[in-house]
Write an enzyme that holds these catalytic residues in place. Sequence first.
Site, short mmCIF file in Angstrom:
data_model
loop_
_atom_site.label_atom_id
_atom_site.label_comp_id
_atom_site.label_asym_id
_atom_site.label_seq_id
_atom_site.Cartn_x
_atom_site.Cartn_y
_atom_site.Cartn_z
N ARG A 1 2.40 0.28 11.04
CA ARG A 1 3.42 0.29 12.09
C ARG A 1 3.69 -1.04 12.79
O ARG A 1 4.86 -1.31 13.11
CB ARG A 1 3.10 1.41 13.09
CG ARG A 1 3.34 2.80 12.48
CD ARG A 1 2.60 3.90 13.21
NE ARG A 1 1.16 3.81 13.01
CZ ARG A 1 0.28 4.68 13.49
NH1 ARG A 1 0.71 5.69 14.21
NH2 ARG A 1 -1.01 4.53 13.26
N LYS B 82 -6.84 8.54 -1.28
CA LYS B 82 -8.11 9.04 -0.71
C LYS B 82 -8.56 10.34 -1.37
O LYS B 82 -8.71 11.38 -0.72
CB LYS B 82 -7.95 9.28 0.80
CG LYS B 82 -7.60 8.05 1.61
CD LYS B 82 -7.64 8.34 3.10
CE LYS B 82 -7.31 7.13 3.94
NZ LYS B 82 -5.92 6.67 3.85
N LYS C 263 0.85 -1.20 0.00
CA LYS C 263 0.00 0.00 0.00
C LYS C 263 0.88 1.24 0.00
O LYS C 263 1.69 1.44 0.91
CB LYS C 263 -0.92 0.02 1.22
CG LYS C 263 -1.88 1.22 1.19
CD LYS C 263 -2.84 1.22 2.37
CE LYS C 263 -2.29 1.92 3.58
NZ LYS C 263 -2.25 3.39 3.48
N THR D 55 -10.37 5.05 10.43
CA THR D 55 -10.34 4.20 11.63
C THR D 55 -9.80 4.97 12.84
O THR D 55 -9.83 4.47 13.96
CB THR D 55 -9.50 2.93 11.38
OG1 THR D 55 -8.34 3.30 10.62
CG2 THR D 55 -10.28 1.91 10.61
N ASP E 201 -12.69 15.54 -4.05
CA ASP E 201 -12.68 16.83 -4.76
C ASP E 201 -13.94 16.87 -5.62
O ASP E 201 -14.78 15.96 -5.53
CB ASP E 201 -11.39 16.94 -5.60
CG ASP E 201 -10.94 18.38 -5.78
OD1 ASP E 201 -11.80 19.24 -6.09
OD2 ASP E 201 -9.74 18.65 -5.64
N ASP F 91 -3.20 4.49 -2.07
CA ASP F 91 -4.14 5.01 -1.06
C ASP F 91 -4.01 6.53 -0.98
O ASP F 91 -3.37 7.07 -0.09
CB ASP F 91 -3.78 4.33 0.28
CG ASP F 91 -4.64 4.80 1.45
OD1 ASP F 91 -5.73 5.35 1.22
OD2 ASP F 91 -4.20 4.60 2.60
O1 C5P Z 1 0.35 2.08 11.08
P1 C5P Z 1 -1.09 1.67 10.91
O2 C5P Z 1 -1.29 0.16 10.93
O3 C5P Z 1 -2.02 2.38 11.87
O4 C5P Z 1 -1.44 2.16 9.43
C1 C5P Z 1 -2.74 2.12 8.91
C2 C5P Z 1 -2.70 2.55 7.48
O5 C5P Z 1 -4.02 2.50 6.95
C3 C5P Z 1 -2.20 3.97 7.25
O6 C5P Z 1 -1.45 3.94 6.03
C4 C5P Z 1 -3.45 4.79 7.07
O7 C5P Z 1 -3.26 5.87 6.20
C5 C5P Z 1 -4.40 3.76 6.45
N1 C5P Z 1 -5.83 4.00 6.67
C6 C5P Z 1 -6.41 4.07 7.91
N2 C5P Z 1 -7.76 4.30 8.04
C7 C5P Z 1 -8.52 4.42 6.95
C8 C5P Z 1 -7.94 4.35 5.68
C9 C5P Z 1 -6.58 4.11 5.57
O8 C5P Z 1 -5.72 3.93 8.92
N3 C5P Z 1 -9.84 4.56 7.07
#
Ligand code: C5P
Length: 245
Positions: free
Chosen positions: A222, A67, A38, A130, A70, A65
């Site tokens: 992470r 997002k 991603k 999230t 616009d 990703d």
């Molecule tokens: O590090 P972590 O596991 O929290 O990363 C979650 C990834 O998912 C990030 O790249 C974040 O931008 C993406 N994301 C998210 N919530 C969403 C859409 C994408 O956390 N609704």
Amino acid sequence: MLTTKDVAGRIMVALDFASVDAAEKLIAELKGIPCYMKVGMQLFYTAGPSFVAKLKEQGYHVFLDLKMHDIPNTVKGGAESITCLGVDMFNVHAAGGRAMMEGALEGVDKALTGINGAKSPIVIGVTQLTSTSAEVLNQEIGIAGSVEDCVIRYAELTKAAGLHGVVASPLEVTAIKAACGESFISVTPGIRPAGAAMGDQSRVMTPAEAFAQGTDYVVIGRPITAAPSPREAIESIIDSVLVKA
Ligand code: C5P
């Protein structure tokens, strides 16, 4: 019977890095694991289309990703450019509304008419991030009701616009599948293996729990990228899913 390859192909590793070097170091560490990659805004804005092309040359599935959110005409143009990069999946915010999401599909179609034999990317709507809690939704964004109600409304709108699925928390997968059908794809970030730090996420589940809910793809950043050994981290996540399958 799920195999390691099946599970790896449904794990999207969030390459949230500030430089190509850092991303390539992680990719080298994960070499041979057939996970989905991603690419989000941090890396794409610095590494650009050539980095995506390199991932595709290495045989990875790529979720771009960005997002988009616009006016419909601008999103149409963005979707056309993204489709020309050959990514497997990209997303737009469902909050942009039906015409905007339909614009994304028009952009895909426009790009595909110019590329012989090109495969259509999966186009996904972002429901609620999230990191958004009920308090943020109600008091800051100004949307009344529960996060789940909002997510389901956005998922239904996304489906009505003709997109292929949504990004949501694993906590909402069952309700999304009930409302939009089993084949409507769910991509779920907010994944934390048992004992991992929450960071800024607020609606989370373990990878095995998320797959048990019926999610199609989990997005993990992470807990893999910041682990002392990213390879061991993803292998242990894959094992945890296989044990529960
Ligand atoms: O590090 P972590 O596991 O929290 O990363 C979650 C990834 O998912 C990030 O790249 C974040 O931008 C993406 N994301 C998210 N919530 C969403 C859409 C994408 O956390 N609704």
